[in-house]
Design a protein around this motif. Structure first.
Motif, PDB file in Angstrom:
ATOM      1  N   GLN A  67       1.517  -1.440  -0.082  1.00 57.42           N
ATOM      2  CA  GLN A  67      -0.037   0.108   0.103  1.00 57.42           C
ATOM      3  C   GLN A  67       0.845   1.518   0.365  1.00 57.42           C
ATOM      4  OE1 GLN A  67      -3.727   0.710  -0.164  1.00 57.42           O
ATOM      5  NE2 GLN A  67      -2.675   2.579  -0.534  1.00 57.42           N
ATOM      6  N   GLU A  68       2.001   1.580   1.029  1.00 61.48           N
ATOM      7  CA  GLU A  68       2.652   2.144   0.677  1.00 61.48           C
ATOM      8  C   GLU A  68       3.078   3.081  -0.666  1.00 61.48           C
ATOM      9  OE1 GLU A  68       6.122   5.011   3.437  1.00 61.48           O
ATOM     10  OE2 GLU A  68       5.205   2.919   3.637  1.00 61.48           O
ATOM     11  N   SER A  69       4.202   1.625  -1.338  1.00 65.05           N
ATOM     12  CA  SER A  69       4.324   2.452  -2.494  1.00 65.05           C
ATOM     13  C   SER A  69       3.618   2.588  -3.352  1.00 65.05           C
ATOM     14  CB  SER A  69       5.371   1.317  -2.681  1.00 65.05           C
ATOM     15  OG  SER A  69       4.982   0.011  -2.613  1.00 65.05           O
ATOM     16  N   TRP A  70       2.507   1.747  -3.661  1.00 63.69           N
ATOM     17  CA  TRP A  70       1.911   1.602  -4.709  1.00 63.69           C
ATOM     18  C   TRP A  70       1.166   3.135  -4.766  1.00 63.69           C
ATOM     19  CZ3 TRP A  70       0.666   1.013  -8.769  1.00 63.69           C
ATOM     20  CH2 TRP A  70      -0.530   1.566 -10.277  1.00 63.69           C
ATOM     21  N   ALA A  71       0.462   3.528  -2.828  1.00 65.00           N
ATOM     22  CA  ALA A  71       0.562   5.153  -3.285  1.00 65.00           C
ATOM     23  C   ALA A  71       0.622   6.510  -3.381  1.00 65.00           C
ATOM     24  CB  ALA A  71      -0.007   5.382  -1.143  1.00 65.00           C
ATOM     25  N   ALA A  72       2.600   6.106  -3.227  1.00 69.47           N
ATOM     26  CA  ALA A  72       3.425   7.028  -4.099  1.00 69.47           C
ATOM     27  C   ALA A  72       3.391   7.229  -5.340  1.00 69.47           C
ATOM     28  CB  ALA A  72       4.770   7.181  -3.016  1.00 69.47           C
ATOM     29  N   HIS A  73       3.267   5.987  -5.883  1.00 66.10           N
ATOM     30  CA  HIS A  73       3.373   5.648  -7.244  1.00 66.10           C
ATOM     31  C   HIS A  73       2.428   6.418  -8.063  1.00 66.10           C
ATOM     32  CE1 HIS A  73       4.580   2.352  -9.350  1.00 66.10           C
ATOM     33  NE2 HIS A  73       3.937   1.975 -10.753  1.00 66.10           N
ATOM     34  N   PRO A  74       3.745   7.068  -8.940  1.00 66.78           N
ATOM     35  CA  PRO A  74       3.144   8.457  -9.803  1.00 66.78           C
ATOM     36  C   PRO A  74       1.592   8.794 -10.644  1.00 66.78           C
ATOM     37  CG  PRO A  74       5.282   7.573 -10.050  1.00 66.78           C
ATOM     38  CD  PRO A  74       5.032   6.967  -9.671  1.00 66.78           C
ATOM     39  N   PRO A  75       0.807   9.209 -10.027  1.00 68.01           N
ATOM     40  CA  PRO A  75      -0.242   9.148 -10.939  1.00 68.01           C
ATOM     41  C   PRO A  75      -0.787   9.264 -12.315  1.00 68.01           C
ATOM     42  CG  PRO A  75      -0.426  10.705  -9.437  1.00 68.01           C
ATOM     43  CD  PRO A  75       0.789  10.887  -9.619  1.00 68.01           C
ATOM     44  N   ARG A  76       0.689   9.122 -13.079  1.00 66.95           N
ATOM     45  CA  ARG A  76       0.292   9.557 -14.657  1.00 66.95           C
ATOM     46  C   ARG A  76       0.324   7.338 -14.841  1.00 66.95           C
ATOM     47  NH1 ARG A  76      -1.473  11.890 -18.227  1.00 66.95           N
ATOM     48  NH2 ARG A  76      -0.754  13.339 -17.986  1.00 66.95           N
ATOM     49  N   GLU A  77       1.252   6.693 -14.354  1.00 67.74           N
ATOM     50  CA  GLU A  77       1.326   5.736 -14.222  1.00 67.74           C
ATOM     51  C   GLU A  77       0.543   4.310 -14.199  1.00 67.74           C
ATOM     52  OE1 GLU A  77       3.538   2.158 -15.212  1.00 67.74           O
ATOM     53  OE2 GLU A  77       4.093   4.443 -16.349  1.00 67.74           O
ATOM     54  N   ARG A  78       0.350   4.511 -12.692  1.00 70.84           N
ATOM     55  CA  ARG A  78      -1.455   4.262 -12.357  1.00 70.84           C
ATOM     56  C   ARG A  78      -2.157   4.648 -13.922  1.00 70.84           C
ATOM     57  NH1 ARG A  78      -0.668   7.234  -6.691  1.00 70.84           N
ATOM     58  NH2 ARG A  78      -2.653   8.365  -7.608  1.00 70.84           N
ATOM     59  N   ARG A 171     -15.639  -1.619 -12.573  1.00 76.20           N
ATOM     60  CA  ARG A 171     -16.008  -0.607 -12.429  1.00 76.20           C
ATOM     61  C   ARG A 171     -15.347  -0.239 -11.386  1.00 76.20           C
ATOM     62  NH1 ARG A 171     -21.800  -0.330 -12.359  1.00 76.20           N
ATOM     63  NH2 ARG A 171     -22.445  -1.061 -10.275  1.00 76.20           N
ATOM     64  N   LYS A 172     -15.006  -1.545 -10.270  1.00 72.98           N
ATOM     65  CA  LYS A 172     -14.527  -1.304  -8.528  1.00 72.98           C
ATOM     66  C   LYS A 172     -12.328  -0.759  -8.207  1.00 72.98           C
ATOM     67  CE  LYS A 172     -17.791  -3.968  -7.087  1.00 72.98           C
ATOM     68  NZ  LYS A 172     -18.677  -3.381  -6.370  1.00 72.98           N
ATOM     69  N   ILE A 173     -11.592  -1.773  -9.512  1.00 78.61           N
ATOM     70  CA  ILE A 173     -10.601  -2.299 -10.124  1.00 78.61           C
ATOM     71  C   ILE A 173      -9.891  -0.954 -10.244  1.00 78.61           C
ATOM     72  CG2 ILE A 173      -8.857  -3.420 -10.828  1.00 78.61           C
ATOM     73  CD1 ILE A 173     -10.323  -5.938 -10.548  1.00 78.61           C
ATOM     74  N   GLY A 174     -10.391  -0.244 -11.231  1.00 78.25           N
ATOM     75  CA  GLY A 174     -10.476   0.883 -11.739  1.00 78.25           C
ATOM     76  C   GLY A 174     -10.284   1.675 -11.189  1.00 78.25           C
ATOM     77  N   PRO A 175     -10.944   2.846 -10.743  1.00 80.29           N
ATOM     78  CA  PRO A 175     -10.884   3.228  -9.384  1.00 80.29           C
ATOM     79  C   PRO A 175      -9.569   3.577  -8.340  1.00 80.29           C
ATOM     80  CG  PRO A 175     -13.083   2.780  -9.058  1.00 80.29           C
ATOM     81  CD  PRO A 175     -12.335   1.858  -9.878  1.00 80.29           C
ATOM     82  N   ALA A 176      -9.864   1.889  -7.271  1.00 79.50           N
ATOM     83  CA  ALA A 176      -8.907   1.754  -6.591  1.00 79.50           C
ATOM     84  C   ALA A 176      -7.573   1.624  -7.425  1.00 79.50           C
ATOM     85  CB  ALA A 176      -9.226   0.306  -6.596  1.00 79.50           C
ATOM     86  N   VAL A 177      -7.088   1.738  -8.448  1.00 80.43           N
ATOM     87  CA  VAL A 177      -5.581   1.304  -8.803  1.00 80.43           C
ATOM     88  C   VAL A 177      -5.225   3.214  -9.064  1.00 80.43           C
ATOM     89  CG1 VAL A 177      -4.930   1.416 -11.120  1.00 80.43           C
ATOM     90  CG2 VAL A 177      -6.244  -0.524 -10.142  1.00 80.43           C
ATOM     91  N   ALA A 178      -6.590   3.891  -9.930  1.00 79.10           N
ATOM     92  CA  ALA A 178      -6.044   5.354 -10.187  1.00 79.10           C
ATOM     93  C   ALA A 178      -6.266   6.278  -8.924  1.00 79.10           C
ATOM     94  CB  ALA A 178      -7.159   6.068 -10.551  1.00 79.10           C
ATOM     95  N   ALA A 179      -6.682   6.069  -7.724  1.00 81.30           N
ATOM     96  CA  ALA A 179      -6.308   5.813  -6.214  1.00 81.30           C
ATOM     97  C   ALA A 179      -5.554   5.514  -5.731  1.00 81.30           C
ATOM     98  CB  ALA A 179      -7.981   5.959  -5.076  1.00 81.30           C
ATOM     99  N   GLY A 180      -5.178   4.781  -5.660  1.00 79.78           N
ATOM    100  CA  GLY A 180      -3.891   4.518  -5.012  1.00 79.78           C
ATOM    101  C   GLY A 180      -4.239   3.661  -4.030  1.00 79.78           C
ATOM    102  N   CYS A 181      -5.107   2.868  -4.394  1.00 80.40           N
ATOM    103  CA  CYS A 181      -5.334   1.788  -3.162  1.00 80.40           C
ATOM    104  C   CYS A 181      -4.780   0.600  -3.760  1.00 80.40           C
ATOM    105  CB  CYS A 181      -6.852   1.731  -2.894  1.00 80.40           C
ATOM    106  SG  CYS A 181      -7.416   3.376  -2.252  1.00 80.40           S
ATOM    107  N   THR A 182      -4.768  -0.248  -2.771  1.00 81.61           N
ATOM    108  CA  THR A 182      -4.040  -1.878  -3.282  1.00 81.61           C
ATOM    109  C   THR A 182      -5.351  -2.707  -2.699  1.00 81.61           C
ATOM    110  OG1 THR A 182      -3.162  -2.481  -0.531  1.00 81.61           O
ATOM    111  CG2 THR A 182      -1.716  -1.692  -2.799  1.00 81.61           C
ATOM    112  N   MET A 183      -6.170  -3.815  -3.153  1.00 82.78           N
ATOM    113  CA  MET A 183      -6.798  -4.728  -2.955  1.00 82.78           C
ATOM    114  C   MET A 183      -6.765  -6.168  -2.770  1.00 82.78           C
ATOM    115  SD  MET A 183      -8.248  -2.942  -7.088  1.00 82.78           S
ATOM    116  CE  MET A 183      -6.765  -2.330  -7.141  1.00 82.78           C
ATOM    117  N   ILE A 184      -8.062  -6.188  -2.255  1.00 82.06           N
ATOM    118  CA  ILE A 184      -7.939  -8.228  -2.409  1.00 82.06           C
ATOM    119  C   ILE A 184      -9.582  -7.829  -2.956  1.00 82.06           C
ATOM    120  CG2 ILE A 184      -8.846 -10.414  -1.153  1.00 82.06           C
ATOM    121  CD1 ILE A 184      -6.863  -7.235   1.210  1.00 82.06           C
TER     122      ILE A 184
END
Length: 490
Positions: A67-78, A171-184
């Motif tokens: 989570q921490e590294s993904w939240a810091a991931h550049p939004p453009r690359e997400r 519909r759920k994964i897309g916004p989670a990735v865009a926002a910087g959330c990891t997921m199960i």
């Protein structure tokens, strides 16, 4: 030359069937598996790993660690990861559609439509990833500077349904990735194969290990509850029944989780006397028969003005009665099987109860002979007001037509339900369209349209149809927290 059966087998066998945790495929710790059934023939299609609570917590540990590294991931690359995933989905559209048809039953043409629709969520949220912003202001007394920042909620539990196995996932994964959330992600046990294939596609697109974890299980309650009680999950998004939604709300209270729920529906479909009847029938077929009627947005109660009700019912019966029923992979098939025997049994029971109460079937009201969970497209008239199918989701290809005389009557009937997901309204009078729309108690309205779903629009309902919105600008907001920073003026 490869036969159709051999091609189907090859596509199914190419799908990984383990758990996807921390970027790696692995069996369930216990070695357990469960069968996925082909509803068109009522026979097993494939076995997949059957996770238990320990596997689920392993997936959460992987999501938490990333989570921490993904939240810091550049939004453009997400956003670029989502865009690459969108493009890869389109290169695999035929295999994804076939896989969906085999595990869920919908006709192949409709499955292709769902795959394209699912991909659009990734394209939309790829563009939203770089548009997450904040604010800067001077306090009213001039003594402070007020900074507002947005940050990802944190690890999210995403629970998807069987009726749209790919689109409800993206519909759920897309916004989670865009926002910087990891997921199960916990897909429905009836249709896990589409999600497993998607996980492989996203890994190929460059999604870092641990950001997306997929656990398949035949025991969802035993797997989900420990995740809800673990303080590392900060968000749950669920699409499914209202009964399960209520349970998840209760379970979420202990850790005060952010909750998004897209639940049941009981959609009214209103046809006024001035409606374009051809357009209304077309819209009714779309709203009723999309996904074999197995959709929370399906038209459940068709209210038609008494002046045109008989003609509308005749036209609708002619259209629905002429639809080809069969295995979704066969050419020309428009109506596939229902998901399982329980689903078909519920439809039979609801129709039988309505017929016993005095309703008449203009077409259908029977199961075709042979294997598979088929039910004929059905149009009912003279439906008694206390018929159960007017008060709960039918989730099948059954259209009850009810005549009405005036606006107040039909609006009262349309709103007389604990659900409020979507309504449909057909009229050529603009003033009437606005007048009725403003009084309908639903989160969405289709005006002279039988389909409302759009990745760029906020999808969701009111009352017992859910909380929150998916899609549109609102979709990414569900995965973001607002942080306020106060500092003295320079």
């Amino acid at each position: 030359m490869t036969t159709q059966a051999e091609h189907e087998r090859a596509v199914v066998d190419a799908v990984p069937t383990g758990l996807f945790i921390g970027g790696r495929w692995r069996p369930a710790a216990s070695g357990a598996v469960f069968e996925v059934e082909d509803p068109s023939v009522a026979r097993p299609l494939r076995t997949v790993a059957d996770a238990d609570a320990a596997d689920a917590l392993d997936a959460l540990s992987a999501a938490h660690a990333a989570q921490e590294s993904w939240a810091a991931h550049p939004p453009r690359e997400r956003g670029e990861i989502l865009r690459r995933s969108y493009e890869l989905i389109h290169t695999r559209i035929d295999d994804l559609a076939l896989l969906m048809t085999l595990e869920m039953g919908k006709p192949l043409a409709e499955a292709r439509g769902e795959v394209a629709y699912a991909a659009e969520f990734f394209r939309w949220f790829a563009e939203e990833a770089v548009r997450i912003d904040g604010g800067y202001a001077v306090s009213p007394d001039g003594k402070d500077r007020l900074l507002v920042m947005r940050r990802p909620v944190g690890p999210a539990l995403l629970i998807t349904p069987w009726n749209f196995p790919l689109a409800m996932g993206t519909r759920k994964i897309g916004p989670a990735v865009a926002a910087g959330c990891t997921m199960i992600v916990k897909p429905a046990e009836q249709t896990p194969l589409s999600m497993l294939m998607l996980a492989g596609i996203m890994a190929e697109a460059g999604l870092p290990d641990g950001v997306l974890n997929v656990i398949t299980t035949s025991r969802p309650g035993a797997v989900v509850e420990p995740l809800m009680r673990d303080g590392r999950v900060r968000k749950v998004s669920f699409t499914g029944s209202t009964a399960v939604g209520r349970l998840l709300i209760a379970q979420s209270a202990q850790e005060v989780l952010r909750v998004s729920l897209e639940l049941g529906g009981n959609a009214p479909f209103i046809v006024c006397e001035d409606a374009d009847l051809d357009a209304a029938v077309d819209g009714a077929v779309q709203a009723k028969m999309r996904n074999i009627g197995e959709a929370c947005t399906a038209a459940n109660r068709l209210y038609v003005h008494a002046g045109v009700a008989d003609e509308f019912a005749r036209r609708l019966a002619r259209r629905m009665g002429g639809m080809a029923v069969g295995r979704g992979t066969e050419p020309g098939v428009e109506v596939g099987p229902l998901i399982d025997e329980d689903g078909r049994g519920k439809v039979r029971e609801l129709v039988g109860q309505a017929l016993d109460g005095g309703a008449k079937a203009l077409t259908g009201a029977e199961s075709p002979p042979g294997e598979g969970y088929y039910y004929a497209p059905t149009v009912l008239v003279d439906v008694p007001a206390d018929a159960a199918l007017l008060h709960e989701e039918i989730f099948g290809p059954v259209a009850p037509v009810i005549a009405f005389d005036d606006e107040d009557e039909v609006i009262a009937a349309a709103n007389a339900t604990p659900y409020g997901l979507v309504s449909y309204l057909f009229t050529e009078n603009l003033r009437r369209a606005f007048r009725i729309s403003e009084r309908l108690d639903t989160g969405m309205i289709g005006l002279n349209k039988g389909v409302v779903s759009n990745p760029a629009a906020p999808f969701g309902g009111v009352k017992q149809s859910g909380l929150g919105r998916e899609g549109g600008r609102a979709g990414v907001e569900e995965f973001l927290e607002t942080r306020y920073l106060a500092m003295p003026s320079p």
